[in-house]
Design a protein around this motif. Structure first.
Motif, PDB file in Angstrom:
ATOM      1  N   MET A   1       0.832  -1.195   0.000  1.00 33.44           N
ATOM      2  CA  MET A   1       0.000   0.000   0.000  1.00 33.44           C
ATOM      3  C   MET A   1       0.870   1.250   0.000  1.00 33.44           C
ATOM      4  SD  MET A   1      -3.037   0.937   2.591  1.00 33.44           S
ATOM      5  CE  MET A   1      -3.905   2.429   2.387  1.00 33.44           C
ATOM      6  N   SER A   2       0.459   2.209  -0.749  1.00 33.84           N
ATOM      7  CA  SER A   2       1.208   3.445  -0.926  1.00 33.84           C
ATOM      8  C   SER A   2       1.131   4.333   0.314  1.00 33.84           C
ATOM      9  CB  SER A   2       0.634   4.199  -2.130  1.00 33.84           C
ATOM     10  OG  SER A   2       1.220   5.466  -2.224  1.00 33.84           O
ATOM     11  N   ASN A   3       2.213   5.046   0.571  1.00 32.99           N
ATOM     12  CA  ASN A   3       2.236   6.035   1.645  1.00 32.99           C
ATOM     13  C   ASN A   3       1.707   7.382   1.174  1.00 32.99           C
ATOM     14  OD1 ASN A   3       3.416   4.321   3.549  1.00 32.99           O
ATOM     15  ND2 ASN A   3       5.455   4.738   2.746  1.00 32.99           N
ATOM     16  N   PHE A   4       1.369   7.449  -0.102  1.00 30.21           N
ATOM     17  CA  PHE A   4       0.937   8.710  -0.688  1.00 30.21           C
ATOM     18  C   PHE A   4      -0.548   8.696  -0.998  1.00 30.21           C
ATOM     19  CE2 PHE A   4       5.378   8.218  -2.271  1.00 30.21           C
ATOM     20  CZ  PHE A   4       5.933   9.262  -1.579  1.00 30.21           C
ATOM     21  N   THR A   5      -1.162   9.847  -0.813  1.00 32.55           N
ATOM     22  CA  THR A   5      -2.487  10.137  -1.346  1.00 32.55           C
ATOM     23  C   THR A   5      -2.359  11.501  -2.008  1.00 32.55           C
ATOM     24  OG1 THR A   5      -3.286  11.342   0.604  1.00 32.55           O
ATOM     25  CG2 THR A   5      -3.649   8.925   0.559  1.00 32.55           C
ATOM     26  N   LYS A   6      -3.316  11.842  -2.807  1.00 38.36           N
ATOM     27  CA  LYS A   6      -3.270  13.152  -3.451  1.00 38.36           C
ATOM     28  C   LYS A   6      -3.236  14.262  -2.407  1.00 38.36           C
ATOM     29  CE  LYS A   6      -5.480  15.978  -6.959  1.00 38.36           C
ATOM     30  NZ  LYS A   6      -6.542  16.045  -7.959  1.00 38.36           N
ATOM     31  N   ILE A   8      -2.121  14.186   0.685  1.00 39.64           N
ATOM     32  CA  ILE A   8      -0.807  14.229   1.327  1.00 39.64           C
ATOM     33  C   ILE A   8       0.190  14.928   0.420  1.00 39.64           C
ATOM     34  CG2 ILE A   8       1.177  12.793   2.009  1.00 39.64           C
ATOM     35  CD1 ILE A   8      -0.877  10.806   3.194  1.00 39.64           C
ATOM     36  N   LEU A   9       0.195  14.568  -0.844  1.00 39.30           N
ATOM     37  CA  LEU A   9       1.126  15.187  -1.792  1.00 39.30           C
ATOM     38  C   LEU A   9       0.871  16.683  -1.945  1.00 39.30           C
ATOM     39  CD1 LEU A   9       1.237  12.319  -4.410  1.00 39.30           C
ATOM     40  CD2 LEU A   9       3.172  13.135  -3.047  1.00 39.30           C
ATOM     41  N   VAL A  10      -0.391  17.075  -2.040  1.00 38.48           N
ATOM     42  CA  VAL A  10      -0.709  18.509  -2.149  1.00 38.48           C
ATOM     43  C   VAL A  10      -0.214  19.248  -0.910  1.00 38.48           C
ATOM     44  CG1 VAL A  10      -2.590  20.204  -2.192  1.00 38.48           C
ATOM     45  CG2 VAL A  10      -2.651  18.244  -3.747  1.00 38.48           C
ATOM     46  N   ASN A  11      -0.478  18.701   0.266  1.00 40.54           N
ATOM     47  CA  ASN A  11      -0.041  19.354   1.511  1.00 40.54           C
ATOM     48  C   ASN A  11       1.479  19.426   1.606  1.00 40.54           C
ATOM     49  OD1 ASN A  11      -2.657  19.822   2.384  1.00 40.54           O
ATOM     50  ND2 ASN A  11      -2.763  17.913   3.526  1.00 40.54           N
ATOM     51  N   GLU A  12       2.162  18.326   1.263  1.00 39.65           N
ATOM     52  CA  GLU A  12       3.624  18.322   1.320  1.00 39.65           C
ATOM     53  C   GLU A  12       4.226  19.332   0.348  1.00 39.65           C
ATOM     54  OE1 GLU A  12       4.946  14.301   0.698  1.00 39.65           O
ATOM     55  OE2 GLU A  12       4.401  13.693   2.730  1.00 39.65           O
ATOM     56  N   TRP A  13       3.696  19.371  -0.862  1.00 44.95           N
ATOM     57  CA  TRP A  13       4.265  20.284  -1.859  1.00 44.95           C
ATOM     58  C   TRP A  13       3.878  21.734  -1.573  1.00 44.95           C
ATOM     59  CZ3 TRP A  13       8.358  19.694  -4.644  1.00 44.95           C
ATOM     60  CH2 TRP A  13       8.822  18.403  -4.841  1.00 44.95           C
ATOM     61  N   THR A  14       2.723  21.974  -0.988  1.00 38.47           N
ATOM     62  CA  THR A  14       2.371  23.339  -0.575  1.00 38.47           C
ATOM     63  C   THR A  14       3.377  23.823   0.467  1.00 38.47           C
ATOM     64  OG1 THR A  14       0.032  22.970  -1.043  1.00 38.47           O
ATOM     65  CG2 THR A  14       0.580  24.797   0.441  1.00 38.47           C
ATOM     66  N   SER A  15       3.696  22.970   1.425  1.00 37.30           N
ATOM     67  CA  SER A  15       4.680  23.305   2.454  1.00 37.30           C
ATOM     68  C   SER A  15       6.059  23.518   1.839  1.00 37.30           C
ATOM     69  CB  SER A  15       4.725  22.192   3.504  1.00 37.30           C
ATOM     70  OG  SER A  15       5.710  22.446   4.461  1.00 37.30           O
ATOM     71  N   ALA A  66      -1.116   7.264  -6.728  1.00 36.25           N
ATOM     72  CA  ALA A  66      -1.881   8.193  -5.886  1.00 36.25           C
ATOM     73  C   ALA A  66      -2.507   9.315  -6.706  1.00 36.25           C
ATOM     74  CB  ALA A  66      -0.985   8.786  -4.803  1.00 36.25           C
ATOM     75  N   LEU A  67      -1.813   9.749  -7.754  1.00 37.66           N
ATOM     76  CA  LEU A  67      -2.311  10.851  -8.580  1.00 37.66           C
ATOM     77  C   LEU A  67      -3.052  10.360  -9.818  1.00 37.66           C
ATOM     78  CD1 LEU A  67       0.725  13.294  -8.313  1.00 37.66           C
ATOM     79  CD2 LEU A  67      -1.431  13.330  -7.028  1.00 37.66           C
ATOM     80  N   ASP A  68      -3.278   9.051  -9.873  1.00 38.86           N
ATOM     81  CA  ASP A  68      -4.000   8.429 -10.986  1.00 38.86           C
ATOM     82  C   ASP A  68      -3.375   8.840 -12.319  1.00 38.86           C
ATOM     83  OD1 ASP A  68      -5.953   6.717 -11.969  1.00 38.86           O
ATOM     84  OD2 ASP A  68      -7.394   8.344 -12.265  1.00 38.86           O
ATOM     85  N   TYR A  90       7.643  12.910 -11.999  1.00 40.69           N
ATOM     86  CA  TYR A  90       7.935  14.336 -12.156  1.00 40.69           C
ATOM     87  C   TYR A  90       6.767  15.030 -12.851  1.00 40.69           C
ATOM     88  CZ  TYR A  90      10.440  18.619 -13.387  1.00 40.69           C
ATOM     89  OH  TYR A  90      10.808  19.938 -13.509  1.00 40.69           O
ATOM     90  N   MET A  91       6.322  14.449 -13.962  1.00 40.54           N
ATOM     91  CA  MET A  91       5.206  15.034 -14.718  1.00 40.54           C
ATOM     92  C   MET A  91       3.922  15.049 -13.892  1.00 40.54           C
ATOM     93  SD  MET A  91       5.761  13.278 -18.427  1.00 40.54           S
ATOM     94  CE  MET A  91       6.938  13.861 -19.620  1.00 40.54           C
ATOM     95  N   ALA A  92       3.678  13.974 -13.152  1.00 39.77           N
ATOM     96  CA  ALA A  92       2.466  13.878 -12.344  1.00 39.77           C
ATOM     97  C   ALA A  92       2.460  14.927 -11.233  1.00 39.77           C
ATOM     98  CB  ALA A  92       2.332  12.471 -11.760  1.00 39.77           C
ATOM     99  N   ILE A  93       3.578  15.057 -10.529  1.00 31.41           N
ATOM    100  CA  ILE A  93       3.654  16.043  -9.448  1.00 31.41           C
ATOM    101  C   ILE A  93       3.578  17.451 -10.010  1.00 31.41           C
ATOM    102  CG2 ILE A  93       5.098  16.989  -7.611  1.00 31.41           C
ATOM    103  CD1 ILE A  93       6.186  14.102  -7.192  1.00 31.41           C
TER     104      ILE A  93
END
Length: 119
Positions: A1-6, A8-15, A66-68, A90-93
């Motif tokens: 199971m992935s440690n990532f969700t959309k 989580i990724l949005v929050n991490e990258w916003t920070s 996580a980002l489909d 890279y492209m997905a993020i």
């Protein structure tokens, strides 16, 4: 199971973007918000290029899931298919950041705060 969700990724990258903005303001002088935004985007792409989610294949796969993100389809923003999982991540993020995070707004706010502190 992935440690990532959309989320989580949005929050991490916003920070991360907020940290990049803070660092850019601390170490550079800007005449206008456009200069700040350009520098932030440059630093962001350097950060993204070297992040674990892109470098490590298993994390890149988790990010894509996580980002489909479909690695086998042409990316609408880049106009090409990814050649590997790292490029796909890279492209997905990058796409997620452009869709979910208001970098321009964050830079505008930071620039206005910087100006008000100088006065």
């Amino acid at each position: 199971m992935s440690n990532f969700t959309k989320n989580i990724l949005v929050n991490e990258w916003t920070s991360t973007i907020q940290d990049i903005i803070t660092e850019a303001i601390e170490y550079n002088e800007f005449n206008d918000v456009d200069e700040l935004t350009e520098k932030v985007r440059e630093l962001l792409h350097e950060t993204l290029d070297g992040c674990q989610e892109v470098i490590y294949t298993y994390q890149a796969k988790d990010v894509c899931e996580a980002l489909d993100y479909d690695i086998f389809e042409e990316d609408p923003n880049w106009g090409e298919k990814a050649n590997n999982w790292s490029q796909a991540a890279y492209m997905a993020i990058d796409g997620m950041i452009n869709e979910e995070i208001n970098i321009d707004g964050m830079c505008d706010t930071a620039f206005l705060e910087m100006i008000s502190e100088e006065q």
